[in-house]
Design a protein around this motif. Structure first.
Motif, PDB file in Angstrom:
ATOM      1  N   VAL A  14       0.881  -1.183   0.000  1.00 21.17           N
ATOM      2  CA  VAL A  14       0.000   0.000   0.000  1.00 21.17           C
ATOM      3  C   VAL A  14       0.913   1.225   0.000  1.00 21.17           C
ATOM      4  O   VAL A  14       2.112   1.115   0.219  1.00 21.17           O
ATOM      5  CB  VAL A  14      -0.935   0.030   1.235  1.00 21.17           C
ATOM      6  CG1 VAL A  14      -1.941  -1.098   1.217  1.00 21.17           C
ATOM      7  CG2 VAL A  14      -0.135   0.016   2.541  1.00 21.17           C
ATOM      8  N   SER A  15       0.315   2.391  -0.204  1.00 21.79           N
ATOM      9  CA  SER A  15       1.105   3.613  -0.256  1.00 21.79           C
ATOM     10  C   SER A  15       1.619   3.968   1.135  1.00 21.79           C
ATOM     11  O   SER A  15       0.918   3.788   2.124  1.00 21.79           O
ATOM     12  CB  SER A  15       0.207   4.728  -0.789  1.00 21.79           C
ATOM     13  OG  SER A  15       0.964   5.861  -1.037  1.00 21.79           O
ATOM     14  N   GLU A  16       2.844   4.471   1.207  1.00 21.90           N
ATOM     15  CA  GLU A  16       3.420   4.912   2.488  1.00 21.90           C
ATOM     16  C   GLU A  16       3.545   6.436   2.445  1.00 21.90           C
ATOM     17  O   GLU A  16       4.237   6.974   1.580  1.00 21.90           O
ATOM     18  CB  GLU A  16       4.793   4.255   2.671  1.00 21.90           C
ATOM     19  CG  GLU A  16       5.585   4.721   3.858  1.00 21.90           C
ATOM     20  CD  GLU A  16       4.901   4.432   5.187  1.00 21.90           C
ATOM     21  OE1 GLU A  16       4.249   5.371   5.710  1.00 21.90           O
ATOM     22  OE2 GLU A  16       5.009   3.304   5.692  1.00 21.90           O
ATOM     23  N   THR A  17       2.877   7.111   3.369  1.00 16.91           N
ATOM     24  CA  THR A  17       2.928   8.581   3.343  1.00 16.91           C
ATOM     25  C   THR A  17       3.873   9.136   4.405  1.00 16.91           C
ATOM     26  O   THR A  17       4.040  10.356   4.495  1.00 16.91           O
ATOM     27  CB  THR A  17       1.521   9.181   3.568  1.00 16.91           C
ATOM     28  OG1 THR A  17       1.072   8.746   4.848  1.00 16.91           O
ATOM     29  CG2 THR A  17       0.548   8.764   2.491  1.00 16.91           C
ATOM     30  N   LEU A  20      -2.695  12.200  -5.163  1.00 14.87           N
ATOM     31  CA  LEU A  20      -3.287  10.991  -5.731  1.00 14.87           C
ATOM     32  C   LEU A  20      -2.329   9.825  -5.507  1.00 14.87           C
ATOM     33  O   LEU A  20      -1.130   9.942  -5.773  1.00 14.87           O
ATOM     34  CB  LEU A  20      -3.521  11.189  -7.237  1.00 14.87           C
ATOM     35  CG  LEU A  20      -4.496  12.315  -7.584  1.00 14.87           C
ATOM     36  CD1 LEU A  20      -4.210  12.887  -8.966  1.00 14.87           C
ATOM     37  CD2 LEU A  20      -5.930  11.804  -7.496  1.00 14.87           C
ATOM     38  N   GLN A  21      -2.837   8.705  -5.008  1.00  8.30           N
ATOM     39  CA  GLN A  21      -2.002   7.524  -4.760  1.00  8.30           C
ATOM     40  C   GLN A  21      -2.018   6.646  -6.011  1.00  8.30           C
ATOM     41  O   GLN A  21      -2.940   6.737  -6.830  1.00  8.30           O
ATOM     42  CB  GLN A  21      -2.529   6.739  -3.551  1.00  8.30           C
ATOM     43  CG  GLN A  21      -2.839   7.587  -2.325  1.00  8.30           C
ATOM     44  CD  GLN A  21      -1.621   8.278  -1.744  1.00  8.30           C
ATOM     45  OE1 GLN A  21      -0.550   7.674  -1.648  1.00  8.30           O
ATOM     46  NE2 GLN A  21      -1.747   9.544  -1.366  1.00  8.30           N
ATOM     47  N   MET A  22      -1.023   5.763  -6.129  1.00  7.33           N
ATOM     48  CA  MET A  22      -0.943   4.932  -7.349  1.00  7.33           C
ATOM     49  C   MET A  22      -0.564   3.494  -7.000  1.00  7.33           C
ATOM     50  O   MET A  22       0.449   2.996  -7.456  1.00  7.33           O
ATOM     51  CB  MET A  22       0.104   5.562  -8.289  1.00  7.33           C
ATOM     52  CG  MET A  22       0.039   5.033  -9.691  1.00  7.33           C
ATOM     53  SD  MET A  22       1.297   5.746 -10.783  1.00  7.33           S
ATOM     54  CE  MET A  22       2.780   5.038 -10.131  1.00  7.33           C
ATOM     55  N   THR A  23      -1.381   2.851  -6.151  1.00 10.63           N
ATOM     56  CA  THR A  23      -0.990   1.498  -5.744  1.00 10.63           C
ATOM     57  C   THR A  23      -1.953   0.402  -6.192  1.00 10.63           C
ATOM     58  O   THR A  23      -1.740  -0.758  -5.876  1.00 10.63           O
ATOM     59  CB  THR A  23      -0.823   1.403  -4.212  1.00 10.63           C
ATOM     60  OG1 THR A  23      -2.034   1.812  -3.599  1.00 10.63           O
ATOM     61  CG2 THR A  23       0.305   2.262  -3.711  1.00 10.63           C
ATOM     62  N   ASP A  24      -3.010   0.764  -6.900  1.00 14.75           N
ATOM     63  CA  ASP A  24      -3.855  -0.288  -7.485  1.00 14.75           C
ATOM     64  C   ASP A  24      -4.520   0.250  -8.751  1.00 14.75           C
ATOM     65  O   ASP A  24      -4.334   1.418  -9.116  1.00 14.75           O
ATOM     66  CB  ASP A  24      -4.871  -0.841  -6.473  1.00 14.75           C
ATOM     67  CG  ASP A  24      -5.841   0.219  -5.958  1.00 14.75           C
ATOM     68  OD1 ASP A  24      -6.163   1.153  -6.711  1.00 14.75           O
ATOM     69  OD2 ASP A  24      -6.292   0.109  -4.800  1.00 14.75           O
ATOM     70  N   VAL A  43       6.350   2.671  -0.515  1.00 13.60           N
ATOM     71  CA  VAL A  43       5.245   1.758  -0.201  1.00 13.60           C
ATOM     72  C   VAL A  43       5.582   0.987   1.068  1.00 13.60           C
ATOM     73  O   VAL A  43       6.744   0.873   1.448  1.00 13.60           O
ATOM     74  CB  VAL A  43       4.980   0.751  -1.358  1.00 13.60           C
ATOM     75  CG1 VAL A  43       4.445   1.447  -2.586  1.00 13.60           C
ATOM     76  CG2 VAL A  43       6.220  -0.067  -1.702  1.00 13.60           C
ATOM     77  N   SER A  44       4.536   0.484   1.702  1.00 11.30           N
ATOM     78  CA  SER A  44       4.758  -0.443   2.819  1.00 11.30           C
ATOM     79  C   SER A  44       3.876  -1.665   2.583  1.00 11.30           C
ATOM     80  O   SER A  44       3.041  -1.667   1.675  1.00 11.30           O
ATOM     81  CB  SER A  44       4.424   0.238   4.147  1.00 11.30           C
ATOM     82  OG  SER A  44       3.158   0.819   4.079  1.00 11.30           O
TER      83      SER A  44
END
Ligand SMILES: Cc1cc2nc3c(=O)[nH]c(=O)nc-3n(C[C@H](O)[C@H](O)[C@H](O)COP(=O)(O)OP(=O)(O)OC[C@H]3O[C@@H](n4cnc5c(N)ncnc54)[C@H](O)[C@@H]3O)c2cc1C
Length: 401
Positions: A107-110, A121-125, A260-261
């Motif tokens: 998943v995204s790591e902030t 905007l996240q880009m993990t899926d 990401v984590s």
């Protein structure tokens, strides 16, 4: 009858299932759980985000690669109880297992940076990648209405492997954005904001410099040494070592690619994890549970040569999946598996459809030859997990341009 449960149908989980269904006899049930009914090539999300490929090109139905030995459940994994050997699903209740393969990915790591989740905007899926492209299209149209130049600014947070690949794909699509906005493509600005000053540490200095120069030569502005402190609506706020006062990079499209984590399910389930990753033993097992394999981006496997975990990649995730599928089949037959061993075959970063750079074996590749190699790697990955059917349907055969 033994119950084998695989959680996650990404590179790691689906490859494990492919080997399990080939090698396990009639003495075990195999169940695969994923929240989607499709597999997606996460390594190509940036192309969907930029709009260079349609989401259908990098996805295929999970059921297409399963045989009748495998039961597929589309549901969300909420929690794993490793002591009771049970898994809680959001809608379908509880499952019990004798062997479990945990492969729930990233998943995204902030890093707790204020506003990163709400204003970038996240880009993990797949859904997020599609949303990015739709957002860019919308901002270009908004420019036509308002003539506000900030609608033409695309800001990428992070100049890691993903940020660089994304910038390359955005450059390829810039003419289309310009047409939508009714401007010359030189007016669409693509900026990467990055805290580090030395980029792409996974490559030699020579190759990293080549990659960075290539991206810059395509008109991308790379701001290094800029520590992102906050994301406001339409503003990336950063400080530098010399100037702690916050400065802003304006842009109506802000995309987060700083890291990401592993899946939050790892923390929810009480594993000894750090950033959603559990350090596994040489057999890819949770050190406290001999029946629980943890693979792909939710695992951390120590590289004895460097005393650091191997970087999480699709390459190692696929190899882990292959190993675990075989290892469980062996254990069901009463055999003792050898430990997992891994040598990276190399890494190639794409910069749009026609440029790339990277290392394969001991050889460095640049430009068109590297782009050819990258497409071959993507085709191999498709064939490895999806089989010949998916390779012919979705493969990259535009190898020479
Ligand atoms: C833009 C980009 C480019 C990349 N390029 C490269 C590259 O060139 N080379 C390389 O080797 N690696 C690359 N990577 C890294 C690579 O994509 C990951 O390391 C890889 O996807 C990890 O595989 P995985 O199977 O562990 O997880 P994933 O691919 O993340 O798969 C996880 C699966 O689990 C499912 N899932 C997640 N949570 C749940 C839940 N709670 N319940 C049910 N199902 C769930 C998801 O739907 C998914 O199917 C790139 C990553 C990105 C984002």
């Amino acid at each position: 009858m033994k119950e084998v449960l695989v959680l996650g149908a990404g590179y790691a989980g689906l490859k494990a299932v492919r080997n399990l269904q080939k090698e396990v006899g009639d003495n075990a049930h195999i169940t695969l759980v994923d929240m989607n009914d499709y597999h997606y090539e996460a390594t190509e999300l940036h192309e969907v985000a930029a709009g260079s490929v349609d989401k259908n090109k990098i996805t295929y139905p999970i059921k297409d690669v399963l045989n009748n030995k495998v039961k597929f459940i589309q549901d969300e994994v909420v929690k794993v109880d490793a002591d009771k050997k049970t898994v809680e699903l959001k809608n379908s209740g509880q499952l019990r297992y004798d062997y479990c393969v945990l492969a729930l990915g990233f998943v995204s790591e902030t890093f707790g940076i204020k506003g990163a989740l709400d204003n970038a905007l996240q880009m993990t899926d797949i859904d997020q990648a599609v949303a990015i492209h739709e957002h860019i299209v919308e901002t270009m149209k908004k420019y036509r209405e308002t003539q506000d130049k900030e609608y033409l600014n695309i800001v990428v947070c992070g100049a890691g492997f993903t940020g660089i690949e994304l910038a390359g794909a955005l450059v390829d699509e810039r003419p289309k954005y310009a047409k939508l906005a009714g401007v010359d493509e030189s007016e669409i600005s693509i900026t990467i904001v990055e805290a580090a000053t030395k980029l792409l540490p996974m490559f030699s200095e020579n190759l990293a410099n080549y990659g960075v120069s290539l991206v810059k030569s395509l008109g991308v502005k790379i701001m290094t040494g800029c520590m992102i402190k906050e994301i406001q609506d339409g503003r990336v706020m950063y400080a530098t070592q010399d100037n702690e006062e916050l400065q802003a990079v304006p842009g109506k499209t802000i995309i987060w690619t700083t890291g990401v984590s592993g899946s939050p399910v790892m923390g929810e389930s009480g594993f000894k994890e750090r950033r959603g990753r559990v350090i596994v033993n040489d057999n890819l097992l949770d050190p406290d549970h001999d029946d629980l394999y943890i693979i792909g981006d939710v695992s951390a496997l120590m590289d004895k040569a460097t005393d650091r975990p191997y970087p999480t990649t699709a390459q190692i995730a696929t190899r882990m999946g292959a190993y675990v599928g075989h290892a469980i089949a062996q254990r069901l037959k009463g055999e003792v598996p050898e430990p997992f061993s891994y040598n990276s075959l190399g890494t190639v970063a794409s910069v749009g459809n026609t440029h790339a750079f990277g290392l394969v074996g001991k050889k460095e590749y640049k430009g068109f030859p590297a782009s050819f190699v990258k497409k071959m790697i993507m085709n191999k990955s498709l064939a490895d997990i999806g089989g010949a059917k998916e390779l012919f349907a979705k493969g990259r055969f535009d190898l020479y341009h």
